[in-house]
Scaffold this motif. Structure first.
Motif, PDB file in Angstrom:
ATOM      1  N   ARG A   1     104.669  21.804   7.860  1.00  0.00           N
ATOM      2  CA  ARG A   1     105.833  21.332   7.109  1.00  0.00           C
ATOM      3  C   ARG A   1     106.195  19.911   7.513  1.00  0.00           C
ATOM      4  N   VAL A   2     106.063  19.619   8.796  1.00  0.00           N
ATOM      5  CA  VAL A   2     106.389  18.265   9.254  1.00  0.00           C
ATOM      6  C   VAL A   2     105.394  17.256   8.678  1.00  0.00           C
TER       7      VAL A   2
ATOM      8  N   ARG B   1     104.607  12.764   4.915  1.00  0.00           N
ATOM      9  CA  ARG B   1     103.957  12.261   3.711  1.00  0.00           C
ATOM     10  C   ARG B   1     105.008  11.884   2.655  1.00  0.00           C
TER      11      ARG B   1
ATOM     12  N   PRO C   1     105.416  25.494  10.849  1.00  0.00           N
ATOM     13  CA  PRO C   1     106.362  24.383  11.040  1.00  0.00           C
ATOM     14  C   PRO C   1     105.648  23.053  11.202  1.00  0.00           C
ATOM     15  N   TRP C   2     104.525  23.065  11.878  1.00  0.00           N
ATOM     16  CA  TRP C   2     103.756  21.831  12.078  1.00  0.00           C
ATOM     17  C   TRP C   2     103.317  21.257  10.733  1.00  0.00           C
TER      18      TRP C   2
ATOM     19  N   LEU D   1      92.196  15.941  13.928  1.00  0.00           N
ATOM     20  CA  LEU D   1      91.736  17.267  13.533  1.00  0.00           C
ATOM     21  C   LEU D   1      90.871  17.194  12.271  1.00  0.00           C
TER      22      LEU D   1
ATOM     23  N   LYS E   1     103.950  17.369   5.836  1.00  0.00           N
ATOM     24  CA  LYS E   1     104.337  17.091   4.454  1.00  0.00           C
ATOM     25  C   LYS E   1     105.612  16.260   4.395  1.00  0.00           C
ATOM     26  N   ALA E   2     106.509  16.527   5.329  1.00  0.00           N
ATOM     27  CA  ALA E   2     107.740  15.743   5.368  1.00  0.00           C
ATOM     28  C   ALA E   2     107.409  14.272   5.600  1.00  0.00           C
TER      29      ALA E   2
ATOM     30  N   LYS F   1     111.412  13.632  14.172  1.00  0.00           N
ATOM     31  CA  LYS F   1     109.950  13.680  14.212  1.00  0.00           C
ATOM     32  C   LYS F   1     109.401  12.296  14.528  1.00  0.00           C
ATOM     33  N   ASP F   2     108.390  12.255  15.377  1.00  0.00           N
ATOM     34  CA  ASP F   2     107.706  10.998  15.636  1.00  0.00           C
ATOM     35  C   ASP F   2     106.506  10.937  14.684  1.00  0.00           C
TER      36      ASP F   2
ATOM     37  N   ARG G   1     100.179   3.610  13.790  1.00  0.00           N
ATOM     38  CA  ARG G   1     101.552   3.148  13.955  1.00  0.00           C
ATOM     39  C   ARG G   1     101.924   2.167  12.849  1.00  0.00           C
TER      40      ARG G   1
ATOM     41  N   ALA H   1     111.853  11.706   7.865  1.00  0.00           N
ATOM     42  CA  ALA H   1     111.278  12.571   8.890  1.00  0.00           C
ATOM     43  C   ALA H   1     111.684  12.099  10.280  1.00  0.00           C
ATOM     44  N   SER H   2     111.684  10.793  10.495  1.00  0.00           N
ATOM     45  CA  SER H   2     112.057  10.339  11.838  1.00  0.00           C
ATOM     46  C   SER H   2     113.562  10.491  12.051  1.00  0.00           C
TER      47      SER H   2
ATOM     48  N   HIS I   1     111.554  22.060  13.783  1.00  0.00           N
ATOM     49  CA  HIS I   1     110.247  22.192  14.423  1.00  0.00           C
ATOM     50  C   HIS I   1     110.265  21.832  15.911  1.00  0.00           C
TER      51      HIS I   1
ATOM     52  N   ASN J   1     113.778   8.989  16.061  1.00  0.00           N
ATOM     53  CA  ASN J   1     113.536  10.393  16.396  1.00  0.00           C
ATOM     54  C   ASN J   1     114.023  10.744  17.804  1.00  0.00           C
TER      55      ASN J   1
ATOM     56  N   PHE K   1     113.163  15.619   1.024  1.00  0.00           N
ATOM     57  CA  PHE K   1     111.754  15.789   0.683  1.00  0.00           C
ATOM     58  C   PHE K   1     111.736  16.500  -0.660  1.00  0.00           C
TER      59      PHE K   1
ATOM     60  N   PHE L   1     102.367  12.979  14.771  1.00  0.00           N
ATOM     61  CA  PHE L   1     101.871  13.961  13.812  1.00  0.00           C
ATOM     62  C   PHE L   1     100.689  13.405  13.013  1.00  0.00           C
TER      63      PHE L   1
END
Ligand SMILES: Nc1ncnc2c1ncn2[C@@H]1O[C@H](COP(=O)(O)OP(=O)(O)OP(=O)(O)O)[C@@H](O)[C@H]1O
Ligand SMILES: [Mg+2]
Lengths: 321, 271
Positions: free
Chosen positions: A173-174, A179, A170-171, A202, A176-177, A190-191, A93, A185-186, B104, B73, B90, A195
């Motif tokens: 892509r998010v 990054r 899509p996951w 992983l 990278k967004a 997107k949270d 966070r 992104a938010s 997404h 978000n 981006f 992500f």
């Protein structure tokens, strides 16, 4: 000839194990921008978890569950992922430097635990007789290595394909967004935390997989296998190959490992016996020089990041326009 | 019921009062413009509505529910999307990727369904792609065909603005907050974007709150205009009434007179 061939098999197994770890790091750094400098720690967790779950009963420390190798591997991945969750929840966070500090810290803590918690890990003497898959077949040394190579190669292909699909989804892509621009992104719903955590866990689970395979291949784990230099090597592999590109991670692993072992044997044959122990330092200096060279000539690595539009999206686009 | 209801919000940054007791409403289907001199607090207002900042006081309601304290978000999930005055695309990703990314979460695709390439996953990818093209086609052929796969960093500034607007639409929001949509556009492109914003409302069904400095654009499309100066609302109403308002003239001209005096003083100082 057979000597060279068996050496090649040996070399490739080790290189591919590192390739797995580099793929995990690439998901974190290359695609999500997560600065994990505690790679060795997650590799360690995978190694010891596998030793405990699938290894024989040890007289002085934990073990003896004798679970099948496959279960040991999955357990190793789960454990590395769990540790990642514990590290990630409080730090992801915050600003990115906190993750760097936390990961480098946790890796050293884990190594010191491995060294000192003798009842759990066997302490400085480590854990021995860790099994390989298909142990029961009583294969010869060469055949056993070949089988292991096939297994590791298959796992590398599997992880590579899964990651390729994921980063183009899509996951991915998010990731990278986030990054590229977290605030943007938010602003698109997107949270970033969620992500980042998924990517971190992983990636660490894949590092744990590498650790389990390494323990199984070498048959032995000890705390000295997990010094910070390991993290440095994996980073070098990713940067040389090209972060943000899974093929780059694979290429970098093989090249850097070849360079590493190559300089190691050259140092051994050239240096006078009194200086042999210093050879390791020379290797680090040489790899550092290679890194600098790469960063100057090809800052994005040998194969840099490529454009990734999902396959369906691309097909749809071409079909219509 | 008003779509957006801003009730007495205030925000200060240290000693600087950027927003003071500001209230206004936006009805569904309206185009409302926020104007005011530089530093009047227009972008700050957008940041307050979208959850980047939290108001010190007051309430913001969207479709009747308070959205104060929600994360950016979460506010998008409620149905408000925005563009940025300084563009936040981006830039290393393609135009198409930029417009796919916001979709997404609406199409609920998980990483494992991507790995397994389930039929549902393929169908959703196709839907996302169709929706991306639908939003990009608001801008005619400008962002289509080969442009789709170009990384954003090769685009012209005007095309970047267009891409960012398409990206905001692709979130599935009902209401769009556009921060200076025509900045960096020439007069011809400004006329074009004016028409497109109107079509975004008429054909796209979006309710629009926009910040603009170009008065011809504002006069052309606004149902109502809110004028800010030093963080306070100094006028609200139809464009023509607002620009004739002495307080508004003073805010703009007074500033200009002040600026001229300043620059003259500076020039004098140099001589
Ligand atoms: N994060 C911040 N910290 C401190 N001051 C801020 C911050 N954001 C905005 N301000 C100040 O608040 C005031 C209003 O700024 P804002 O960006 O909202 O103006 P604006 O109306 O959008 O101006 P412009 O037309 O130039 O875009 C300015 O004085 C600005 O310096
Ligand atoms: Mg502004």
């Amino acid at each position: 000839m057979t000597g060279l061939l068996s050496y090649l098999v040996f070399f490739l197994i080790q290189a591919l194990i590192y390739a797995l770890v580099a793929l995990g790091l690439n998901l974190q750094w290359g695609y999500t921008g997560l600065f994990n400098i505690g790679v060795a720690g997650f590799f360690l967790v995978g190694s010891y978890t596998f030793a405990v779950l699938s290894g024989p009963a040890y007289a002085t420390h934990l073990g003896g569950f004798g679970l099948p190798v496959a279960v040991g591997i999955l357990g190793a991945m789960a454990m590395a992922g769990l540790i990642a969750l514990v590290v990630g929840i409080p730090t992801l966070r915050l600003r990115e430097d906190y993750l760097a500090i936390a990961t480098i810290g946790i890796a050293e803590v884990l190594r010191l635990v491995a060294l000192n918690a003798r009842g759990l890990t066997g302490g400085s003497r480590g854990a021995q007789s860790i099994p390989r898959p298909f142990q029961g077949l009583e294969l010869g040394n060469v055949a056993s290595n070949l089988v292991f190579l096939v297994l590791v190669a298959a796992l590398v292909v599997l992880v590579y394909l899964a990651l390729e699909t994921m980063v183009r989804s899509p996951w991915g892509r998010v990731l990278k967004a986030i990054r590229e621009d977290e605030q943007a992104a938010s602003s698109l719903g997107k949270d970033p935390f969620r992500f980042r955590l998924q990517s971190f866990v992983l990636g660490c689970a894949i590092m744990g997989l590498g650790g389990a395979l390494n323990a199984s291949f070498v048959g032995f784990v000890a705390p000295t296998d997990f010094l910070p230099i390991l993290t440095f090597e994996i980073w070098a592999m990713l940067i040389v190959g090209g972060s943000g590109n899974n093929r780059g991670a694979l290429l970098g692993s093989v090249l850097v490992w070849a360079f590493w072992t190559g300089t190691g044997s050259i140092a051994q044959s050239l240096l006078p016996s009194g200086l042999q122990v210093k050879g390791g330092a020379l290797q680090v200096i040489l790899i550092g020089a290679v890194l600098l060279l790469i960063l100057m000539i090809r800052p994005r690595g040998l194969i840099g990041e490529e454009r990734t539009v999902s396959r369906e999206a691309e097909l749809g686009g071409d079909g219509r326009t | 019921m008003a779509m957006l209801e801003v009730n007495g919000i205030s925000k200060s940054f240290g000693g600087l009062q950027a927003t003071t007791d500001l209230s206004f409403k936006v009805e569904p289907g309206e185009i409302v413009s926020v104007i005011g001199p530089n530093g009047a607090g227009k972008t700050t207002l957008f940041n307050l509505i979208t959850g980047v900042y939290r108001p010190d006081q007051g309430d913001i309601r969207f479709e009747g529910q308070s959205i104060v304290g929600l994360k950016p978000n979460q506010i998008v999930d409620r149905g408000i999307a925005r563009t940025f005055q300084n563009l936040r695309l981006f830039t290393n990703l393609s135009v198409l990727d930029n417009v796919l990314i916001p979709q997404h979460h609406r199409l609920r695709s998980t990483w494992w369904s991507a790995v397994l390439r389930t039929p549902g996953y393929r169908r959703r990818e196709q839907q996302m792609h169709d929706l991306a093209l639908e939003k990009l086609s608001f801008f005619g052929p400008r962002l289509m065909s080969f442009r789709l796969h170009q990384p954003v960093y090769v685009l012209s500034y005007a095309n970047r603005r267009r891409t960012e607007m398409a990206r905001a639409m692709a979130t599935g929001a009902k209401m769009l907050l556009l921060d200076e949509p025509s900045a960096g556009m020439n007069p011809k492109e400004t006329v074009e974007i004016t028409d497109i914003i109107r079509r975004m409302r008429d054909e796209g069904g979006y309710t629009i709150l926009l910040v603009e400095h170009k008065m011809n654009l504002v006069g052309e499309i606004s149902d109502r205009v809110v004028v800010l100066d030093y963080g306070q609302k100094i006028a609200e109403g139809a464009y023509q009434d607002v620009v004739d308002d002495p307080k508004v003239i003073e805010a703009y001209l007074g500033k200009r007179a002040q600026d001229e005096a300043d620059s003259e003083a500076a020039a004098g100082g140099q001589a």
